[in-house]
Design an enzyme around this catalytic site. Structure first.
Site, PDB file in Angstrom:
ATOM      1  N   LYS A 266      13.775 -14.907  15.569  1.00 41.33           N
ATOM      2  CA  LYS A 266      13.000 -14.262  13.719  1.00 41.33           C
ATOM      3  C   LYS A 266      11.439 -14.737  13.673  1.00 41.33           C
ATOM      4  CE  LYS A 266      13.644 -14.505   9.310  1.00 41.33           C
ATOM      5  NZ  LYS A 266      14.574 -15.095   7.917  1.00 41.33           N
ATOM      6  N   ASP A 271       7.509 -14.524   4.383  1.00 39.91           N
ATOM      7  CA  ASP A 271       8.870 -14.787   3.121  1.00 39.91           C
ATOM      8  C   ASP A 271       9.372 -14.600   1.796  1.00 39.91           C
ATOM      9  OD1 ASP A 271      11.703 -13.292   2.601  1.00 39.91           O
ATOM     10  OD2 ASP A 271      12.744 -14.944   3.852  1.00 39.91           O
ATOM     11  N   LYS A 278      11.350 -14.121  -4.530  1.00 33.45           N
ATOM     12  CA  LYS A 278      11.441 -15.441  -4.556  1.00 33.45           C
ATOM     13  C   LYS A 278      10.863 -16.130  -5.677  1.00 33.45           C
ATOM     14  CE  LYS A 278      12.962 -16.697   0.347  1.00 33.45           C
ATOM     15  NZ  LYS A 278      14.453 -17.010  -0.074  1.00 33.45           N
ATOM     16  N   ASP A 289       9.196 -19.419   8.403  1.00 33.43           N
ATOM     17  CA  ASP A 289      10.478 -17.844   8.462  1.00 33.43           C
ATOM     18  C   ASP A 289       9.536 -17.740   9.888  1.00 33.43           C
ATOM     19  OD1 ASP A 289      12.919 -17.359   7.627  1.00 33.43           O
ATOM     20  OD2 ASP A 289      11.963 -15.723   6.482  1.00 33.43           O
ATOM     21  N   ASP A 348      15.359  -9.706   0.363  1.00 31.01           N
ATOM     22  CA  ASP A 348      16.016 -10.723   0.833  1.00 31.01           C
ATOM     23  C   ASP A 348      16.189 -11.783   1.987  1.00 31.01           C
ATOM     24  OD1 ASP A 348      14.358 -13.098   1.470  1.00 31.01           O
ATOM     25  OD2 ASP A 348      14.908 -14.010  -0.974  1.00 31.01           O
ATOM     26  N   GLU A 350      15.780 -10.272   4.748  1.00 31.76           N
ATOM     27  CA  GLU A 350      15.439  -9.360   5.800  1.00 31.76           C
ATOM     28  C   GLU A 350      15.886 -10.006   7.599  1.00 31.76           C
ATOM     29  OE1 GLU A 350      14.447 -12.282   4.289  1.00 31.76           O
ATOM     30  OE2 GLU A 350      13.308 -13.088   6.090  1.00 31.76           O
ATOM     31  N   ARG A 352      17.844 -10.282   9.022  1.00 31.22           N
ATOM     32  CA  ARG A 352      19.047  -9.805   9.906  1.00 31.22           C
ATOM     33  C   ARG A 352      18.705  -8.575  10.155  1.00 31.22           C
ATOM     34  NH1 ARG A 352      23.352 -11.122   4.992  1.00 31.22           N
ATOM     35  NH2 ARG A 352      22.116 -13.429   5.415  1.00 31.22           N
TER      36      ARG A 352
HETATM   37  N1  BES Z   1      13.711 -16.739   5.025  1.00 31.79           N
HETATM   38  C1  BES Z   1      15.406 -17.285   4.389  1.00 31.79           C
HETATM   39  C2  BES Z   1      16.433 -18.556   4.447  1.00 31.79           C
HETATM   40  C3  BES Z   1      15.415 -19.290   4.989  1.00 31.79           C
HETATM   41  C4  BES Z   1      15.812 -20.649   3.379  1.00 31.79           C
HETATM   42  C5  BES Z   1      15.223 -20.239   5.071  1.00 31.79           C
HETATM   43  C6  BES Z   1      15.578 -21.758   3.795  1.00 31.79           C
HETATM   44  C7  BES Z   1      14.439 -21.197   5.414  1.00 31.79           C
HETATM   45  C8  BES Z   1      14.634 -22.145   4.185  1.00 31.79           C
HETATM   46  C9  BES Z   1      16.236 -15.622   4.165  1.00 31.79           C
HETATM   47  O1  BES Z   1      15.401 -14.708   4.469  1.00 31.79           O
HETATM   48  C10 BES Z   1      16.387 -15.595   3.015  1.00 31.79           C
HETATM   49  O2  BES Z   1      16.057 -15.697   1.911  1.00 31.79           O
HETATM   50  N2  BES Z   1      18.087 -15.659   3.066  1.00 31.79           N
HETATM   51  C11 BES Z   1      18.810 -15.426   2.138  1.00 31.79           C
HETATM   52  C12 BES Z   1      20.208 -14.713   1.712  1.00 31.79           C
HETATM   53  C13 BES Z   1      20.523 -14.335   1.017  1.00 31.79           C
HETATM   54  C14 BES Z   1      19.578 -12.869   0.297  1.00 31.79           C
HETATM   55  C15 BES Z   1      22.017 -13.374   1.032  1.00 31.79           C
HETATM   56  C16 BES Z   1      19.611 -17.357   1.458  1.00 31.79           C
HETATM   57  O3  BES Z   1      19.515 -17.883   1.997  1.00 31.79           O
HETATM   58  O4  BES Z   1      18.893 -17.307   0.409  1.00 31.79           O
HETATM   59 ZN    ZN Z   2      13.461 -15.339   5.590  1.00 30.29          ZN
HETATM   60 MN    MN Z   3      14.768 -13.867   3.166  1.00 31.42          MN
END
Ligand code: BES
Ligand code: ZN
Ligand code: MN
Length: 505
Positions: A266, A271, A278, A289, A348, A350, A352
């Site tokens: 990724k 992000d 966020k 990220d 968020d 994103e 995937r």
């Molecule tokens: N990049 C984040 C996940 C992340 C969180 C990486 C903390 C490193 C540390 C990812 O893109 C994300 O925002 N995931 C969301 C998914 C949700 C919206 C289904 C999450 O984990 O809240």
């Molecule tokens: Zn992310």
């Molecule tokens: Mn995200």
């Protein structure tokens, strides 16, 4: 840095620091014994006073004041002899490098711990690996720090002379090579998002390709559009910094490839969450990220140096995830290269979307298997904590082989189940699927989202959100980017795959 082997007697070793591994409770054994006798028992008496028992990660630094060839001596605890494997040997190197940093050592001698002949090379490799990892710090943007001064590392052992020397030197080189790839990944992760843009990552990939003779292709937004990468580009559409779809390829000499492996990482260089923005605290570390992308790109350098009989692809669909008048909206329906439509309910989620197109893209190159690493979900950190990678796949054989390689490489990974019932939660009323599921099992839900894009190709998903970045040092890692995954990937591609699929001789 120069790595070499020396057969000098330990008390005569000339250098700034001599590191001596000590097994727990074994203060009367070589190599400590040899140095201690030269100092008339001063070291063991000091150890007694300071309660140094050789417990794991204990450190005792001593100034021999001219009575040894070395300027300083560091006793390094390694814990119980029974549990002594590569990760413990690696820690000797890490601690030696940190101690060397503290006394500004230009040269370090590593006394060889007492192990059986058959294990010497693995120990030497791991110690060199640790020295390079332990010497790492990120101070590109700090005015008041001086660069590291370490120039030379010697493994000191009378048993590594003659024919054994060449083998030991190769082990040193290999350990250092993989660790320098880890450090390169760390640099990319630690670099702020205003520097490490998709274009910057593409530049690093091109440099690696040039240095090691790899094939490289970097695709622009327009080129990705032609390929139909609508999911990846939906994420990229809100960003001003242009996306770059990075594809590196290592090929062994003609006819020697026993297998073809794709590594996908990724590459979201920042992000923000997009319109599903966020909160500020959650955004602070989101320059990390792209840790998966950094890992696969950096690993290619070590893979190229090791020259395995395996064809290896590294793919990183690099982009920012930003809110803007152009950004994708919650509720948008988008279609990627595979033709599957996705209802984007949360911008968020994103990662995937970017990965789905990367996976489909590389599947069409007819690879034998796909390994993908991503800082994908906070939920994976809830499930497994900060130190463990979540591994998901439908192929038991692939899981077994990769997790064994990760274990050898000292990286902690744990398999999570791809629960079919959770997949149902990704059903959409208006598209083939949506990009978020229910409130529980978020790491699994993300893995399940990706599985259909790999189709029949064996596919392993690694969620590295926990270990990719840390507020405080742990194990072999400093704070910040860890380079997680690099060692496991290199071990897997250069040793595990050739051992399993190479021609039997
Ligand atoms: N990049 C984040 C996940 C992340 C969180 C990486 C903390 C490193 C540390 C990812 O893109 C994300 O925002 N995931 C969301 C998914 C949700 C919206 C289904 C999450 O984990 O809240
Ligand atoms: Zn992310
Ligand atoms: Mn995200």
């Amino acid at each position: 840095m120069i790595f070499d082997v020396s057969t000098t007697e330990l008390p005569l070793f000339e250098g700034d620091l001599l590191a001596i591994p000590v097994f727990e409770g074994k203060l009367d054994e070589s190599p400590l014994k040899d140095v201690d006798s030269a100092l008339n028992g001063r070291l063991s008496r000091l150890a007694g006073l300071e309660s140094f028992e050789g417990k794991s990660e204990q450190l005792l630094v001593y100034n021999p004041d001219g009575k040894l060839g070395a300027g300083r001596v560091a006793l390094i605890g390694v814990g119980d002899r029974k549990g002594f494997t590569a990760p413990e040997a690696r820690m000797i190197g890490v601690i030696a490098a940190r101690a060397g940093k503290a006394c500004k050592a230009k040269s370090i001698g590593l006394a060889m711990p007492k192990v059986t002949k058959g294990r010497q090379d693995a120990v030497v490799e791991a110690m060199a690996n640790g020295v390079v990892l332990g010497g790492y710090s990120f101070d590109e943007f700090k005015g008041d720090t001086k660069p590291g001064v370490l120039e030379q590392v010697m493994v000191v052992s009378k048993e590594l002379g003659g024919a054994r020397k060449r083998v030991a030197k190769a082990a040193l080189e290999r350990g250092a090579s993989v660790a320098s790839a880890v450090n390169q990944a760390r640099d990319l992760v630690n670099g702020p998002a205003n520097q490490v843009t998709p274009e910057y990552m593409a530049g690093v990939a091109k440099e690696i390709a040039k240095e090691h003779g790899l094939k490289v292709k970097v695709r622009s937004r327009a080129e990705c559009e032609k390929l139909g990468m609508g999911l990846y580009l939906a994420v990229a559409q809100g960003a001003t910094n242009e996306p770059r779809f990075i594809h590196l390829q290592y090929e062994p000499p003609k006819g020697r490839a026993v297998r073809s492996v794709a590594l996908i990482g990724k590459g979201v260089t920042f992000d923000s969450g997009g319109l599903s923005l966020k909160p500020p605290k959650s955004m602070e570390d989101m320059k990390c990220d792209m840790a998966g992308g950094a890992a696969v790109i950096a690993a290619m350098a070590a893979i190229a140096r090791a020259k395995p009989p395996v064809c290896v692809h590294a793919v990183c669909a690099a982009t920012e995830n930003m809110p803007s008048g152009n950004a994708q909206r919650p509720g948008d329906i988008v279609k990627g290269m595979s033709g599957r439509t996705v209802e984007v309910l949360n911008t968020d989620a994103e990662g995937r979307l970017t990965l789905a197109d990367a996976i489909h893209f590389i599947k069409k190159e007819n690879v034998d298997e796909i390994i993908e690493l991503s800082t994908l979900t906070g939920a994976c950190m809830v499930a497994l904590g900060k130190y463990t990678v979540g591994a998901m796949t439908e192929q038991d054989d692939l899981a077994k082989r990769f997790l064994a390689a990760a274990d050898t490489a000292g990286e902690d990974m744990w398999r999570l189940p791809l629960v079919p019932r959770i997949a149902k939660e990704l059903k959409s009323n208006v598209a083939d699927c949506k990009n978020i599921g229910g409130p529980w099992g978020g790491a699994i839900s993300a893995g399940l989202f990706l599985v259909p894009f790999a189709g029949e190709t064996p596919y392993l998903h690694l969620d590295i959100a926990g270990p990719a970045f840390s507020d405080s040092p742990w194990g072999v890692h400093p704070k910040g980017g860890t380079g997680v995954g690099v060692q496991a990937l290199v071990e897997y591609v250069t040793r595990s795959v050739p051992a399993r699929f190479g021609k039997k001789r």
